[in-house]
Scaffold this motif. Structure first.
Motif, mmCIF file in Angstrom:
data_model
loop_
_atom_site.group_PDB
_atom_site.id
_atom_site.type_symbol
_atom_site.label_atom_id
_atom_site.label_comp_id
_atom_site.label_asym_id
_atom_site.label_seq_id
_atom_site.Cartn_x
_atom_site.Cartn_y
_atom_site.Cartn_z
ATOM 1 N N GLN A 1 38.328 46.434 43.845
ATOM 2 C CA GLN A 1 37.615 44.406 44.121
ATOM 3 C C GLN A 1 36.998 44.051 43.767
ATOM 4 O O GLN A 1 35.517 44.744 44.118
ATOM 5 N N TRP B 1 34.078 40.529 42.098
ATOM 6 C CA TRP B 1 34.593 39.415 41.615
ATOM 7 C C TRP B 1 33.246 39.034 41.001
ATOM 8 O O TRP B 1 32.420 39.805 40.884
ATOM 9 N N TRP B 2 34.078 37.663 40.556
ATOM 10 C CA TRP B 2 33.768 37.214 38.692
ATOM 11 C C TRP B 2 32.791 36.173 39.099
ATOM 12 O O TRP B 2 33.670 35.483 39.642
ATOM 13 N N ARG B 3 31.363 35.491 38.727
ATOM 14 C CA ARG B 3 31.515 34.287 38.404
ATOM 15 C C ARG B 3 30.066 34.176 37.644
ATOM 16 O O ARG B 3 29.761 35.145 36.616
ATOM 17 N N SER C 1 38.651 35.514 30.883
ATOM 18 C CA SER C 1 40.792 34.393 31.947
ATOM 19 C C SER C 1 41.333 34.510 32.580
ATOM 20 O O SER C 1 42.489 34.931 33.413
ATOM 21 N N ALA D 1 34.836 32.192 39.045
ATOM 22 C CA ALA D 1 34.103 31.041 39.503
ATOM 23 C C ALA D 1 33.267 30.767 38.931
ATOM 24 O O ALA D 1 32.710 31.771 38.133
ATOM 25 N N THR E 1 37.273 28.264 40.162
ATOM 26 C CA THR E 1 37.077 27.903 41.171
ATOM 27 C C THR E 1 35.331 28.323 41.607
ATOM 28 O O THR E 1 34.641 28.531 41.175
#
Length: 103
Positions: free
Chosen positions: A22, A24-26, A44, A52, A75
């Motif tokens: 897993q 996370w991508w920002r 996305s 994010a 987000t």
């Protein structure tokens, strides 16, 4: 620093072990709906993955606000306030830290 080849090899190892990774991508330091942010939003939407965006409120452009308002999988994370360095020259860059006066 790890490069793309090392990351690819590690992900291949996880796949062989039937493990799920897993991530996370920002987008860090986004301030407007420019090409990079638009491309990230399109990826996305295409792959139905959340994204994010880290923004500094004092420098955010209305174009980004309007874009984020439309994207339900996005987000917003506050990243400082004005993205200014207030640390002394001999210290790591920092906007909000103990070296700042309270008033």
């Amino acid at each position: 620093m790890i490069g793309w080849n090392e990351l690819s090899e590690e992900l291949d190892n996880w796949r062989r072990q039937d493990r799920l990774v897993q991530l996370w991508w920002r987008d860090d330091d986004a301030d407007r709906a420019g090409d990079a942010v638009m491309r990230m939003m399109q990826i996305s939407l295409t792959f139905d993955v959340p994204v994010a965006i880290a923004v500094s409120p004092a420098i955010v452009n209305a174009s980004l606000v309007q874009l984020v308002d439309k994207e339900f999988r996005c987000t917003v994370m506050q990243h400082g306030y004005a993205h200014l360095n207030h640390a002394p020259p001999d210290q790591k860059k920092c906007e909000l830290g103990d070296h700042r006066p309270l008033n």
